[in-house]
Design a protein around this motif. Sequence first.
Motif, PDB file in Angstrom:
ATOM      1  N   ALA A 165       0.842  -1.197   0.000  1.00 56.85           N
ATOM      2  CA  ALA A 165       0.000   0.000   0.000  1.00 56.85           C
ATOM      3  C   ALA A 165       0.877   1.246   0.000  1.00 56.85           C
ATOM      4  N   VAL A 166       0.344   2.320  -0.569  1.00 56.63           N
ATOM      5  CA  VAL A 166       1.015   3.621  -0.578  1.00 56.63           C
ATOM      6  C   VAL A 166       0.185   4.568   0.269  1.00 56.63           C
ATOM      7  N   GLU A 167       0.778   5.120   1.293  1.00 56.43           N
ATOM      8  CA  GLU A 167       0.065   6.020   2.184  1.00 56.43           C
ATOM      9  C   GLU A 167      -0.021   7.433   1.595  1.00 56.43           C
ATOM     10  N   SER A 168      -1.102   8.123   1.940  1.00 57.26           N
ATOM     11  CA  SER A 168      -1.282   9.535   1.583  1.00 57.26           C
ATOM     12  C   SER A 168      -1.200   9.781   0.084  1.00 57.26           C
ATOM     13  N   GLU A 172      -6.927   5.746  -1.925  1.00 56.23           N
ATOM     14  CA  GLU A 172      -6.250   4.463  -1.721  1.00 56.23           C
ATOM     15  C   GLU A 172      -5.280   4.268  -2.881  1.00 56.23           C
ATOM     16  N   LYS A 226       6.471   6.601  -7.991  1.00 54.43           N
ATOM     17  CA  LYS A 226       5.593   7.170  -6.967  1.00 54.43           C
ATOM     18  C   LYS A 226       5.459   8.673  -7.146  1.00 54.43           C
TER      19      LYS A 226
END
Length: 241
Positions: A165-168, A172, A226
């Motif tokens: 998962a990638v936060e912020s 989602e 990212k």
Amino acid sequence: MHRSAKRLASLLACAAVPVMLVAGCSSDDSGKKKDEGGSAAPKSSAPSKSGSASPSVTPAKMKKLPNPCQSVSKDTLKKLVPKTKNEDGEQGKSSDAMARGYCAWKSSDDQGVDGTQYRWLDVGFQRYDSDPTLGSGEKRATDFYKKQVNTAKATQGAKNVKSGAVESLGDEAMWVTYDLKKEDDDFKNQTLIARTANVVVTVNYNGAGLAGADAPDPSDLLKLAKGATQEAVASVAKANQ
């Protein structure tokens, strides 16, 4: 030993266009019910037997999509595809630019006897409207988000598949990385999928060392991917201000 120019041209021609392109970049077949994008299936004109009104759904938050070829800054493109011959990107055809969009860039850095560093980047958008028969735009986007993640994980021939998962990042987001061998060359693939309200953003970024060049570091590629995804998600909000 340095490979022939003919072999290198063959490698670049088949190099790393990921199977995970955004669905629906081409026109839909005439007469078929649409279950994705901004256009919903036509409703029947026949009156309801019960006479009750159609159920209501929450209106979709995002009404527009950005130009996909302008969703990533020029400075970021210089980092991801430093030797691209087309900074403006190659925009995919779409039957509805407000429902889906796609743009791709590629870079080939010939380093002589040290080989060639190849990079590929593409950014795709898929937007969903709310519809009583299909659900809210956000629900439909959530379903597509999950489908994109699963598709990336199941890429044919993929090795060393990892995800997290990638936060912020949007509402989602998930990254999926894997290795893919093509004509004896190892491609390092990074896929980022993010959902912001009723829009799904999919970023594919991969690299390879061709003609004897060293393979790129996957962690470096993922970090760059990212950053590109953050810009693409931000461009959706900006388009809807």
